[in-house]
Design an enzyme around this catalytic site. Structure first.
Site, PDB file in Angstrom:
ATOM      1  N   ARG A 108       0.850  -1.187   0.000  1.00 34.85           N
ATOM      2  CA  ARG A 108       0.000   0.000   0.000  1.00 34.85           C
ATOM      3  C   ARG A 108       0.889   1.241   0.000  1.00 34.85           C
ATOM      4  NH1 ARG A 108      -3.909  -2.420  -1.393  1.00 34.85           N
ATOM      5  NH2 ARG A 108      -5.853  -2.750  -0.268  1.00 34.85           N
ATOM      6  N   HIS A 164      -1.480   0.483  -9.623  1.00 32.14           N
ATOM      7  CA  HIS A 164      -2.185  -0.373  -8.649  1.00 32.14           C
ATOM      8  C   HIS A 164      -2.893  -1.528  -9.378  1.00 32.14           C
ATOM      9  CE1 HIS A 164      -3.960  -0.429  -4.347  1.00 32.14           C
ATOM     10  NE2 HIS A 164      -4.024  -1.637  -4.876  1.00 32.14           N
TER      11      HIS A 164
END
Ligand code: GLV
Length: 309
Positions: free
Chosen positions: A224, A272
């Site tokens: 993350r 992502h």
């Protein structure tokens, strides 16, 4: 039974619905006129805080992805309702594929070759190492980390891992807890971050940690964005402490157009995208877990507030 979805927008609902068995009535979570009291399950990504608390008969909340930090951050999250991470086999497989690609891209200097191609420059690239000569260290050995470790091993790449508790994966040296982090880093030539986003992992990939890697190490960040200090990563690339990085996650996302990571010659930026199983694959997995819950069994990948993932 009614299941609401908030992942991919209203237009994605038919695709979700197609993956669930027909007795599950799959609805968009903002559907006008939907009686919240009839909703038993929710599958969500980044829900507006307070919204999940408005379904009084929820039996379980599913993240539509592997990380549920964006759901757990809701201060009004109904605590009595199980929160379950979505980690189908396909997620682990895709993550393993992505990490193998990233590790090989670093070893084969893919970024340099792409820049050379764009400049029509025929310059011999002489990578100093075979990929199999460099140890990959994976931080985070959950379902995705373990599967990734096995796939890297399949390429002949030595693998070690660091996790909260010790793991027993054949051929993978296991380092556990804060006390063993430095020893793990000292023997890691390519660092792969597959950690969940928790209070403990926030900002972990920063100058002090990068300095403990051997000089010229590679970095693959698929955890993350909040786990990294991006200016520290770019500085480590500029100083030669890092030789290259593949970064898939950022804060904020999308990565702003003026961020220097976009053009840095040592960075491959991906949006992502490391592991995105199809909605059909995720729906099949979630339907299986709902069947377990309905039989009174304990589901896999249950969020634990004490651990933070
Ligand atoms: C993606 O980052 C996920 O959590 O599935």
């Amino acid at each position: 039974m009614i299941l609401v979805v908030k992942s991919g927008g209203a237009e994605a609902v038919p695709e979700w619905a197609a993956g669930f068995p027909s007795h599950m009535d799959v609805r968009w979570w903002d559907e006008p006129g939907l009686d919240p009291a009839l909703v038993e399950y929710a599958v969500v990504w980044d829900p507006e805080p307070g919204r999940l608390a408005q379904f009084p008969r929820l039996k379980a909340i599913f993240g539509s992805g592997a990380g549920v930090d964006h759901i757990a951050a809701d201060p009004h999250l109904p605590k009595h309702v199980p929160l379950i991470r979505c980690v189908p086999w396909e997620a682990a497989q895709r993550m393993g594929e992505f990490v193998c690609w990233a590790v090989l891209s670093l070893a084969k200097e893919a970024r340099r070759m792409a820049l050379q191609q764009a400049a029509r420059a025929w310059e011999n690239v002489d990578p100093p190492y075979a990929a199999a000569a460099r140890t990959v260290g994976i931080m985070g050995l959950g379902a995705m980390g373990e599967h990734t470790a096995r796939m890297l091993q399949g390429l002949g790449i030595p693998v070690r891992g660091w996790s909260r508790s010790r793991k027993d994966i054949p051929g993978v040296a296991s380092f556990a807890g804060a006390d063993e982090l430095d020893a793990f880093l000292a023997g890691t030539d390519v660092l792969v971050c597959l950690l969940p986003a928790t209070a403990e992992t926030t900002g972990i990939i920063a100058a002090p940690l990068l300095a403990k890697l051997p000089r010229g190490a590679g970095l693959v960040q698929v955890g993350r964005g909040a786990q990294q200090v991006l200016p520290d990563i770019l500085a480590a690339l500029d100083s030669g402490q890092l030789s290259g990085a593949v970064l898939d996650v950022f804060t904020p996302e999308p990565l702003p157009p003026d961020n220097p990571a976009w053009t840095h010659p040592g960075v491959i930026v991906t949006p992502h995208t490391a592991s995105l199983p199809t909605r059909a694959e995720r729906a099949r997995y979630i339907a299986g877990v709902i069947a377990m819950l309905e039989r009174g069994e304990t589901p896999p990948h249950l969020y634990d507030p004490a651990r933070g993932y």
